[in-house]
Enzyme design. Sequence first.
Site, mmCIF file in Angstrom:
data_model
loop_
_atom_site.group_PDB
_atom_site.id
_atom_site.type_symbol
_atom_site.label_atom_id
_atom_site.label_comp_id
_atom_site.label_asym_id
_atom_site.label_seq_id
_atom_site.Cartn_x
_atom_site.Cartn_y
_atom_site.Cartn_z
ATOM 1 N N HIS A 278 0.718 -1.134 0.119
ATOM 2 C CA HIS A 278 0.092 -0.160 0.101
ATOM 3 C C HIS A 278 1.004 1.131 -0.192
ATOM 4 C CE1 HIS A 278 -2.913 2.959 1.190
ATOM 5 N NE2 HIS A 278 -4.029 2.175 0.658
ATOM 6 N N GLU A 331 -7.840 -4.921 -0.055
ATOM 7 C CA GLU A 331 -8.448 -5.832 -1.626
ATOM 8 C C GLU A 331 -8.168 -7.324 -1.057
ATOM 9 O OE1 GLU A 331 -10.071 -4.141 -2.904
ATOM 10 O OE2 GLU A 331 -9.233 -2.427 -4.142
#
Length: 393
Positions: A278, A331
């Site tokens: 991320h 996700e």
Amino acid sequence: MADTGQVAGNGDGRGGADAPAGLEGVIVAHTQIGDVRGLEGFYHYRQYDAIELNRRRTLEDVWHLLFRGHLPDRAERASFGREISDHRALPDDLIPFLRALAGTDPFDPLTALRTAVSLVAQRSGFRSWLDITPEQLYDNAMQVAAQTPVLLAALYRLRRGYEPLAPDPDLSATANYLYLLSGERPDHQRVWALERYLISTIDHGFNSSTFTARVIASTGADLGAAIVGAMGALSGPLHGGAPARVLEMLDQIGTPDRAEAWVRDTVASGGRIMGFGHRVYKGKDPRSALLREVATTVGGPTAEFATSVEDTIVAVLAETKPGRALNANVEFYAGVVMDACGIPRDMFTPTFASSRAIGWCTHVLEQVSGNRLIRPAARYDGQPPPQPVPVSD
Ligand code: ACO
């Protein structure tokens, strides 16, 4: 290319500050909507911890918090629920357009949704926010946030040869979405699980799609244009397009004992492990931790498989990409939770868009409240100008 020191578009050619690639860490706005603290693994909606809100409140309450600036009391909750319900229904004359969209081949639900939002904006006469009142813009925002899941469900049903259903005013936003997809009243656990996912993804700092929405809004464009643009940004696999790829990856891995070799091979060939890493979180992504809990509660073979390979993937990434702190992001479990709720893979990212629409709309409302056109600069590093223009042959 030679660095001429010239900043494109500044007119006078004077130098400006160079931002890091990807604008990482650059503060481009002030906001009172929320933020992400990457090192702490913390994010918040307004002044509240987003995870605590998620555990204690409904999606409608969080929506009220963002749109109205505070959590609703009992009376406000009831009237906000009616307001959402009043904005949800699609006009009948939109259905033929949705039917045509659903019949296109190839068909991608997010592309169709993006086009449908554009249709709604046109049909509803959305105009530049410079030409309408703040109340009208708020109404546009409420309509887009309320109708996005309804449009998506209508496209889903039309694509499968079923007629769209009318929203049920007695159902919550999440239960309505599941009902509009399947035609059946969803059970409590599915609604609970999906609502946790939807709340967790409503907003997340100045991510790419939110920034896109604000850039478009800053030009004075109508709210529909900002949301359509944001959906385009969300579609990319590096942003919102990852959850279906996570399940494809789990299919390819097949069994837990193959995970280590699969990750090593993928990284060695320059590939990325979907659902990991991320830009902001360099520790745990709190959304991923919450959704892991949700996935474990809902259960099922995909959830069990995902939890069993997460630690292996993190360990191999730590060894093969040292110092990058690549952990599971939102996700990784998003697809697992949506799969458990009966949502098909090609609907994962559009479902994400349906909750993020609330966040995008809030950002448009905030952007216009203190707007300055967002117009950065680029450093020109092509051939030094002006070169003589060659005489044409
Ligand atoms: N798998 C393997 N390597 C990775 C991964 C990954 N998932 N993520 C980052 N890396 C590596 C890169 O290869 C790079 O290595 P290098 O320095 O040896 O070249 C290093 O880590 C840094 O990568 P960047 O692309 O600079 O990191 P950035 O912060 O820009 O990227 C991103 C963040 C795009 C999310 C990235 O981690 C990624 O591609 N993840 C996979 C896709 C994904 O899960 N997307 C969903 C994100 S969540 C969301 O948007 C809602």
